[in-house]
Design an enzyme around this catalytic site. Structure first.
Site, PDB file in Angstrom:
ATOM      1  N   GLY A 267       0.720  -0.974   0.000  1.00 35.14           N
ATOM      2  CA  GLY A 267       0.070   0.197  -0.105  1.00 35.14           C
ATOM      3  C   GLY A 267       0.383   1.022   0.090  1.00 35.14           C
ATOM      4  CG  HIS A 441      -9.164  -8.769 -39.022  1.00 38.73           C
ATOM      5  ND1 HIS A 441      -9.027 -10.136 -37.880  1.00 38.73           N
ATOM      6  CD2 HIS A 441      -8.375  -9.705 -40.270  1.00 38.73           C
ATOM      7  CE1 HIS A 441      -8.412 -10.915 -38.268  1.00 38.73           C
ATOM      8  NE2 HIS A 441      -7.821 -11.312 -39.602  1.00 38.73           N
TER       9      HIS A 441
END
Length: 460
Positions: A267, A441
Site C-alpha cells: 500500500g 482486423h
C-alpha cells in the site's frame, strides 16, 4: 518582507506543472515548490521506470521463447542488470529534466526547491522565506507504506523506490503484498532470473478484482515459476544469514520463507505528515489523506489538494484529471467534479489487465439485472498470431438500460483494447453502439463487438 503570488503549488507531480502552465497562461504569478525530484512518483519511482523495467523483462521472456517462433538464439540469454537499471534511469532522468526545464523557463512561474511548511491558510515557509497566496494547491503525492509488522524494523527491506536502485539480481526475492505493485515486480524479477515468492495476507491475489480474474492472474504467474503464498495472516520478519526470514503462517507449506531480499508492497501513504497542515486548519482523515470535496477543495477556502495525497485516486491519470477539474472550474467557468470520473486502470503484468467501471461482484451487489459475457483470449486471432493466448475478456451490462457497467480484459494489449469500452461508458451510449461498429482486423479490439454481442442474462 513576505513575497506574494497569485497561487502557490506545492509539489511538481502530475497535477502541479500543468496547473502552473494554465495559471500563468491566464496571467497569474505562480510559486511552485518541489523538495526533491521534479515529475513526482510516475516519473521517478512509478510508471516510467517500472514500465521500462517491465519492457526489459518482456524482452528477456520473449528471447527465451524465441524457438516457439522459429527463431534460434545461440549462446543463451543473459541479463545485465546494470544496463537494465541504466536504461530505466535514463528514461526517468530525461522526463524529470524535461519537467524541471519547462517549469524554470515558464513566464510568471518562480520555482522554489526545498521543504514547504504551512504557516497559515494563505502562507507557506520555504528555505527560511515565507510566501503568500490566496490560492494554494497541494500536490505532494505519496510513498510506500511500511506497516508495523513484527520485526520489520530489524531487517533490511526494499520498497518500490529502493528496488529501482538495485544493480544486481536478487537470488530470492520475497514480495510482501499480492496486489498491483507487488505483482509487477514479482513477474519482472522472475523474468530477470530471480527466484520469487509472493506472500499475501488475503485469501487471493488482487482482492479487489473478481475471483476469476484473480485466479487467472495467479495461474499466469505460477506458470512462470513464481511461488504464491496466500492466507498469510501473521507476517513477520527476522534477520537471517541468507538475508531475511519472512514468517507467513499459511495453512499449507513451510511457515517461513528465506529470501535474499524482501520487498514491501502493501500500500501507499500520503506525503502530508510534515506539511504542518494543522497551522492552516486543513482536515485530514485517519490515514493522513487530505479531505476534499467534489471539486478538490479542502475545508479551508482557497486551498485545494490534488493527486495521491487526497485519497481520491492512486494513478497518474487520476492525478492529471484532478488538475483538469481544478483548472476547468477556476479558469473556464465549468462545473467539473470527481464523481464524473469512471474508475479505470491497468495491472502491468504480462499479459496486462485493463479494467473499467464495476467488477462483476460490484455489479451484482447493486441489485440490478445484469448481462454478462466472457471470451477466452484463445479465441482472439491477434493473440493466437502473437502466441500469447493467456487470459480472457469480460463485460458486464445493465439488462434494462443496455448501459455497459464494467469490463476486464486480461490479455495481450488488454490495457489498450479496454479504452474502447472506457469511451463507451463515458459517452453513456448503449453497448449496441460498439456492437454494431466495424473495427480493424486483426486486432484485440475487433473482438469487442463480438464480446458485447454475446452478453447473456447473469446466472445466480
Amino acid at each position: 518582507m513576505n513575497r506574494r503570488f497569485d497561487a502557490i503549488i506545492i509539489g511538481a507531480g502530475q497535477a502541479g506543472p500543468p496547473l502552473a502552465s494554465r495559471l500563468t497562461a491566464a496571467g497569474m504569478t505562480v510559486a511552485l515548490i518541489e523538495r526533491k525530484l521534479f515529475g513526482g512518483t510516475c516519473v521517478n519511482t512509478g510508471c516510467m521506470p517500472t514500465k521500462t523495467l517491465v519492457a526489459s523483462a518482456y524482452a528477456a521472456h520473449l528471447a527465451r521463447r524465441a524457438a516457439d517462433y522459429g527463431v534460434e538464439i545461440a549462446g543463451g540469454i543473459g541479463i545485465d542488470m546494470a544496463k537494465v537499471k541504466a536504461r530505466a534511469d535514463t528514461v526517468s532522468f530525461n522526463a524529470r529534466t524535461g519537467v524541471e526545464t519547462m517549469l524554470k523557463s515558464m513566464d510568471l512561474c518562480t520555482v522554489f526547491e526545498g521543504h514547504a511548511r504551512f504557516e497559515g491558510p494563505d502562507s507557506v515557509s520555504i528555505g527560511g522565506e515565507t510566501i503568500r497566496a490566496e490560492r494554494i494547491f497541494i500536490n505532494v503525492g505519496g510513498r510506500a507504506a511500511v506497516p508495523d509488522m513484527p520485526g520489520v524494523n530489524e531487517v533490511p527491506f526494499l520498497t518500490n523506490t529502493s528496488m529501482l536502485a538495485l544493480e544486481t539480481l536478487p537470488e530470492h526475492l520475497v514480495v510482501i503484498g499480492g496486489s498491483y505493485i507487488g505483482l509487477e515486480f514479482a513477474q519482472m524479477y522472475r523474468r530477470f532470473g530471480s527466484r520469487v515468492t509472493i506472500v499475501e495476507k488475503g485469501p487471493r491475489l488482487i482482492g479487489r478484482e473478481d475471483e476469476d480474474v484473480s485466479a487467472a492472474v495467479r495461474a499466469i504467474l505460477e506458470a512462470e515459476g513464481i511461488t504464491i503464498r496466500t492466507g498469510a495472516e501473521c507476517i513477520s520478519f527476522e534477520p537471517h544469514d541468507a538475508g531475511v526470514s519472512v514468517g507467513v503462517d499459511c495453512h499449507d507449506g513451510s511457515p517461513r520463507e528465506i529470501g535474499s531480499h524482501a520487498l514491501l508492497a502493501v500500500g501507499r501513504t500520503p506525503n502530508t505528515q510534515d506539511l504542518e497542515l494543522d497551522k492552516a486548519g486543513v482536515v485530514m482523515d485517519a490515514r493522513d489523506f487530505i479531505q476534499v470535496d467534489e471539486q478538490l477543495r479542502t475545508n479551508v477556502p482557497g486551498i485545494w489538494a490534488m493527486g495521491d495525497c487526497n485519497g481520491r485516486g492512486a494513478f497518474t491519470h487520476t492525478a492529471y484529471n484532478d488538475f483538469e477539474i481544478v483548472a476547468a472550474n477556476l479558469l473556464d467557468g465549468d462545473d467539473r467534479k470527481l464523481s464524473d470520473r469512471i474508475t479505470a486502470y491497468a495491472l502491468y503484468i504480462d499479459p496486462p489487465l485493463g479494467r473499467v467501471g464495476m467488477s462483476e461482484a460490484e455489479a451484482r451487489k447493486s441489485g440490478r439485472p445484469l448481462l454478462i459475457s466472457t471470451r477466452p483470449m484463445t479465441r482472439v486471432g491477434r493473440a493466437v498470431e502473437k502466441g500469447e493466448t493467456q487470459g480472457f475478456m469480460k463485460a458486464i451490462a445493465d439488462a434494462e438500460t443496455k448501459q455497459l457497467l464494467g469490463a476486464a480484459i486480461l490479455g495481450v494489449s488488454g490495457d489498450e483494447a479496454v479504452h474502447g469500452l472506457i469511451d463507451l461508458i463515458y459517452t453513456k451510449q448503449p453497448y449496441t453502439v460498439i456492437q454494431r461498429s466495424v473495427p480493424i482486423h486483426p486486432t484485440v479490439s475487433e473482438l469487442l463487438p463480438t464480446l458485447l454481442g454475446d452478453l447473456k442474462p447473469a446466472t445466480v
